[in-house]
Scaffold this motif. Structure first.
Motif, PDB file in Angstrom:
ATOM      1  N   MET B 227       3.452  -2.086   2.202  1.00  0.00           N
ATOM      2  CA  MET B 227       3.362  -0.899   3.053  1.00  0.00           C
ATOM      3  C   MET B 227       3.933  -1.209   4.438  1.00  0.00           C
ATOM      4  SD  MET B 227       2.143   1.201   0.970  1.00  0.00           S
ATOM      5  CE  MET B 227       2.061   2.613   2.085  1.00  0.00           C
ATOM      6  N   LEU B 228       4.518  -0.184   5.054  1.00  0.00           N
ATOM      7  CA  LEU B 228       5.050  -0.362   6.410  1.00  0.00           C
ATOM      8  C   LEU B 228       4.309   0.555   7.368  1.00  0.00           C
ATOM      9  CD1 LEU B 228       8.855  -0.212   5.608  1.00  0.00           C
ATOM     10  CD2 LEU B 228       7.533  -2.281   6.067  1.00  0.00           C
ATOM     11  N   ARG B 229       4.321   0.165   8.612  1.00  0.00           N
ATOM     12  CA  ARG B 229       3.679   0.968   9.641  1.00  0.00           C
ATOM     13  C   ARG B 229       4.618   2.110  10.055  1.00  0.00           C
ATOM     14  NH1 ARG B 229       3.490   0.577  15.250  1.00  0.00           N
ATOM     15  NH2 ARG B 229       5.059  -1.058  15.189  1.00  0.00           N
ATOM     16  N   LEU B 230       4.033   3.267  10.299  1.00  0.00           N
ATOM     17  CA  LEU B 230       4.820   4.367  10.875  1.00  0.00           C
ATOM     18  C   LEU B 230       5.117   3.996  12.321  1.00  0.00           C
ATOM     19  CD1 LEU B 230       3.473   7.978  10.238  1.00  0.00           C
ATOM     20  CD2 LEU B 230       5.670   7.025   9.562  1.00  0.00           C
ATOM     21  N   GLN B 231       6.392   3.828  12.646  1.00  0.00           N
ATOM     22  CA  GLN B 231       6.735   3.333  13.991  1.00  0.00           C
ATOM     23  C   GLN B 231       6.966   4.486  14.949  1.00  0.00           C
ATOM     24  OE1 GLN B 231       8.288  -0.348  14.556  1.00  0.00           O
ATOM     25  NE2 GLN B 231       9.172  -0.600  12.530  1.00  0.00           N
ATOM     26  N   ASN B 232       5.861   5.095  15.336  1.00  0.00           N
ATOM     27  CA  ASN B 232       5.981   6.269  16.208  1.00  0.00           C
ATOM     28  C   ASN B 232       6.739   5.978  17.493  1.00  0.00           C
ATOM     29  OD1 ASN B 232       4.647   8.341  14.689  1.00  0.00           O
ATOM     30  ND2 ASN B 232       2.777   7.141  14.951  1.00  0.00           N
ATOM     31  N   GLU B 233       6.641   4.748  17.976  1.00  0.00           N
ATOM     32  CA  GLU B 233       7.287   4.429  19.253  1.00  0.00           C
ATOM     33  C   GLU B 233       8.807   4.420  19.144  1.00  0.00           C
ATOM     34  OE1 GLU B 233       5.728   2.355  17.310  1.00  0.00           O
ATOM     35  OE2 GLU B 233       6.682   0.379  17.279  1.00  0.00           O
ATOM     36  N   ARG B 234       9.326   4.296  17.928  1.00  0.00           N
ATOM     37  CA  ARG B 234      10.782   4.310  17.760  1.00  0.00           C
ATOM     38  C   ARG B 234      11.317   5.684  17.368  1.00  0.00           C
ATOM     39  NH1 ARG B 234      12.821  -0.715  18.137  1.00  0.00           N
ATOM     40  NH2 ARG B 234      11.426  -2.407  17.586  1.00  0.00           N
ATOM     41  N   MET B 235      10.429   6.619  17.140  1.00  0.00           N
ATOM     42  CA  MET B 235      10.880   7.926  16.643  1.00  0.00           C
ATOM     43  C   MET B 235      11.168   8.866  17.803  1.00  0.00           C
ATOM     44  SD  MET B 235       8.470   8.697  13.416  1.00  0.00           S
ATOM     45  CE  MET B 235       8.164   7.442  12.191  1.00  0.00           C
TER      46      MET B 235
END
Lengths: 431, 316
Positions: B227-235
């Motif tokens: 599983m991967l983390r949702l990278q909100n900081e890159r979106m």
């Protein structure tokens, strides 16, 4: 009264389709005539005689969309270095970009460029002014006043107008003044944060992509507006994708008043240049896929693309030696434009006459200029070049202040031997 | 088969998995096994890097990776210096080469670098002669994470080839996904990615993956679920409507996990967003989750990487 006779030349005039051996005679600032045979041994001190050794004489190049550094970016380029670079590259008329600091959106600034160019320029500079005030895409520039003060065309540089209503009004308003719109088409939201072409390579490198469709989607919008409004004179500043070329092709078949240019980079290089995060190949529009590169050549060949420009955009080393996303876009290009274009002639893809048309008569017709042709009475803006001479690009040898060329160390064929502006030899430079 | 020596390692730096051969990868994994046991013993120190200086240069915040490298360096007896340089991204870019040149002049023996821009570590490696380990650059590469994942898999399933691995979630912004896709392909496993179309980067299939847009089909027959983390900081912009919807459809719940092979390994590079991409109960499932083991393997892998690059340097 002074005359210059250039004999033993291959004379190419794309405006008339002329390609013959002979001599060209210049009187003062104008072209006097082209002769098949001429006796060059004339003992008259007012006549200078030059043996061209069978090299090519053609109109000088007219380059639309050059960043000259002034005002505001003098540390990257100035009028002297830009025009010297142009002269060495065979460019006799620079059409300058308005995206300077401050933006060329005021008559005093148009006047500033014209005056500085006249005093300091080695070749001619004719400024473009901005389409929108401060190129912020919000409010129209003073198109009428700017045109009267000498702005030859209107552009927001490498920025694209997103507001459809503003674009509609610009097309309408510019048509009242027969003003040419040069628009760089890019959907800012689709290409937001993008630094290279979107595709397999951008995915592998982990870089944000600029999708090819962001070029054609705005172009399609503009074509729809032209079609709907039935007026407007529109030039797509730089198209680089199959979709955009198809759109132009279709628009031309409907007899819309539309033209298009591409850059010298987009038919020679593709996106693979940026592998290893090579920031010198970070361009706007970005280098595209190999398929797109081939489509650009097709577009040049079938005259969908009318003009080839250098998109000279000088940048300092410090602005390029950065992580890819942080590096600036652009490349220095005046001194490679002719050779890179001749590449298509040497590879037997496009005829010499056709290529020279896109560098000279094509842009001249678009901008209603007298130069860009060898007809008697037109300005003596001429170049002499050896189409076959091999050389290797060494950007540190450029006359431009900036050395950011993706062609560095690339072998080229074809070099300018002499550049003449208004009847005066401006290159080779006098020691 | 001839036993390869650590000086057979092909690279001066460890920047990206795609630079490595299967021999390189096995070299690191084999040496790491030794450090796994060392790390479990009473005396965890071995003076392989005694007298050497390791600089951890972090242009992007990090807790676990930095700590992991720090521990790895210290257990090998090196003097470890941690430098965190954060600020506006432009400032960072400007100072990157200058900082690197300054540090280079201090003659460090090894450098570990993390940067928020893709390619920044490659740029640095071109400019300094100190061996560099990439501790993550932008969305590009995170080689030691892929290596520690590989070690975790190999210790649990006894092989790295012929496995079916599903990598699920924010592939678009994930350097971990890219490095894992490369490593698993190099070692001969099959990679599936499961994500909403908006989080799948252009032409990812050319990196050797099969694409799925729902957990049911994607997890089918899988030995491993990563599983991967949702990278909100890159979106920038809207990629998924809400975390609620994301969890419901793309999160690893017990129900979704049932689609994978019984006993499939559950992995996550951390830090986890419980209830966003992974269910708490699934994450803490001691039978299948190897998430904590991944952290443990991290130190061993990094010790191995440091030792290999150092001996390469001494030899060269």
């Amino acid at each position: 009264m002074s005359k210059k006779i250039f004999y033993n030349a291959r004379i190419i005039d794309p405006s008339s389709g002329l390609d013959c051996n002979g001599s060209l005679i210049i009187e003062n600032e104008k072209i006097l005539s082209i002769e098949k045979d001429i006796q060059p041994e004339i003992n008259d001190e007012n006549i200078e005689v030059f043996n061209c050794n069978k090299n090519i004489l053609s109109p000088g190049i007219i380059d639309i969309g050059v960043s000259i550094g002034e005002p505001g970016n003098e540390y990257k380029e100035n009028i002297i270095t830009a025009t010297k670079s142009a002269a060495a590259g065979g460019v006799t008329t620079i059409i300058s970009m308005p995206d300077t600091k401050p933006v060329i959106d005021d008559v005093t600034l148009v006047d500033f460029i014209i005056r500085r160019a006249k005093n300091l320029g080695v070749v001619k500079i004719i400024p473009m002014a901005s389409l929108s005030k401060n190129i912020d895409g919000q409010k129209m520039s003073e198109i009428g006043l700017l045109k009267n003060s000498g702005a030859i065309a209107f552009s927001d540089g490498y920025k694209s107008i997103q507001n459809t209503k503003l674009m509609k009004n610009l097309i309408l308003y510019c048509s009242d003044f027969d003003a040419l719109i040069c628009h760089f088409t890019d959907d800012n939201d689709l290409s937001d944060g993008g630094v290279m072409n979107e595709g397999e390579i951008s995915t592998r490198l982990g870089l944000k992509g600029i999708p090819p469709i962001s070029e054609s989607i705005i172009l399609e919008r503009d074509i729809k507006l032209l079609n709907f409004l039935k007026v407007g004179k529109y030039h797509a500043s730089c198209i680089t994708t199959k979709e955009a070329i198809d759109s132009i092709r279709l628009a031309k078949s409907k007899s819309l008043n539309i033209s298009a240019a591409t850059s010298q980079y987009h038919f020679i290089l593709n996106e693979s240049e940026v592998i290893n995060y090579r920031t010198f190949a970070k361009l706007k529009p970005p280098l595209r896929s190999e398929q797109d590169r081939i489509e650009v050549i097709k577009g040049i060949k079938d005259n969908t693309i009318d003009v080839i420009s250098s998109f000279h955009r000088p940048e300092t080393e410090e602005n390029k030696r950065l992580p890819f996303s942080l590096a600036k876009f652009g490349a220095t290009g005046l001194e490679t434009l002719l050779s890179s274009t001749l590449n298509l002639y040497h590879s037997n893809e496009v005829s010499l006459l056709q290529l020279m048309h896109k560098l000279t008569t094509g842009p001249a017709n678009l901008l209603n200029l007298d130069q860009g042709r060898l007809t008697p009475g037109s300005p003596a803006d001429i170049i002499l070049f050896d189409p076959d001479k091999p050389w290797v690009v060494k950007s540190e040898m450029f006359f431009s202040k900036s050395k950011n060329s993706p062609f560095n160390n690339l072998p080229m064929q074809g070099k300018v031997l002499m550049t003449i502006v208004s009847g005066k030899i401006v290159y080779p430079f006098r020691k | 088969m001839k036993q390869s020596k650590i000086t057979d390692f092909s690279q001066k730096d460890i920047l990206s998995i795609e630079d490595l051969s299967p021999i390189d990868i096995n070299l690191i994994l084999n040496l790491s096994e030794y450090y796994v046991s060392l790390n479990k013993s009473q005396n965890k120190k071995i003076p392989k890097l005694k007298g050497k200086t390791l600089i951890n240069l972090f242009f992007e915040s990090s807790t676990r990776t930095r700590t992991s490298f720090e521990l790895a360096g210290k257990r090998l007896g090196a003097d470890v210096i941690n430098m965190s340089i954060e600020g506006s991204s432009i400032k960072k870019g400007e100072t990157l080469l200058d900082t690197a040149m300054t540090l280079n002049a201090m003659h460090p023996d090894l450098m570990v670098v993390r940067h928020n821009e893709s390619g920044a570590v490659n740029l640095l490696a071109k400019k300094v002669n100190t061996p560099i380990i990439n501790a993550g650059d932008g969305c590009h590469s995170h080689p030691t994470q892929a290596l520690l994942d590989a070690l975790t898999i190999r210790r649990n399933l006894k092989k790295l080839d012929g496995l079916n691995v599903a990598i699920c979630g924010d592939i678009m912004h994930s350097r971990v996904a890219r490095s894992n896709i490369q490593l698993l392909n190099i070692m001969g496993s099959n990679v599936k990615i499961v994500a909403p179309s908006t989080l799948i980067p252009n032409s990812i299939e050319k990196m050797g993956v099969e694409i799925f847009h729902n957990m049911k089909d994607g997890l089918q027959n899988c030995d491993i679920v990563m599983m991967l983390r949702l990278q909100n900081e890159r979106m920038h912009g809207s990629y998924v409507p809400s975390t609620r919807e994301y969890y419901e459809i793309f999160g690893l719940s017990k129900k979704n996990l049932d689609k994978a092979k019984p006993g499939a390994l559950i992995m996550h590079p951390g830090p986890m967003n419980r209830g966003v991409e992974i269910d708490t109960e699934v994450a803490d499932n001691m039978k299948q989750s190897v998430i904590r083991e991944q952290v443990e393997m991290g130190v061993a892998i990094r010790m191995a990487c440091l030792e290999i690059l150092n001996s390469k340097r001494v030899e060269g």
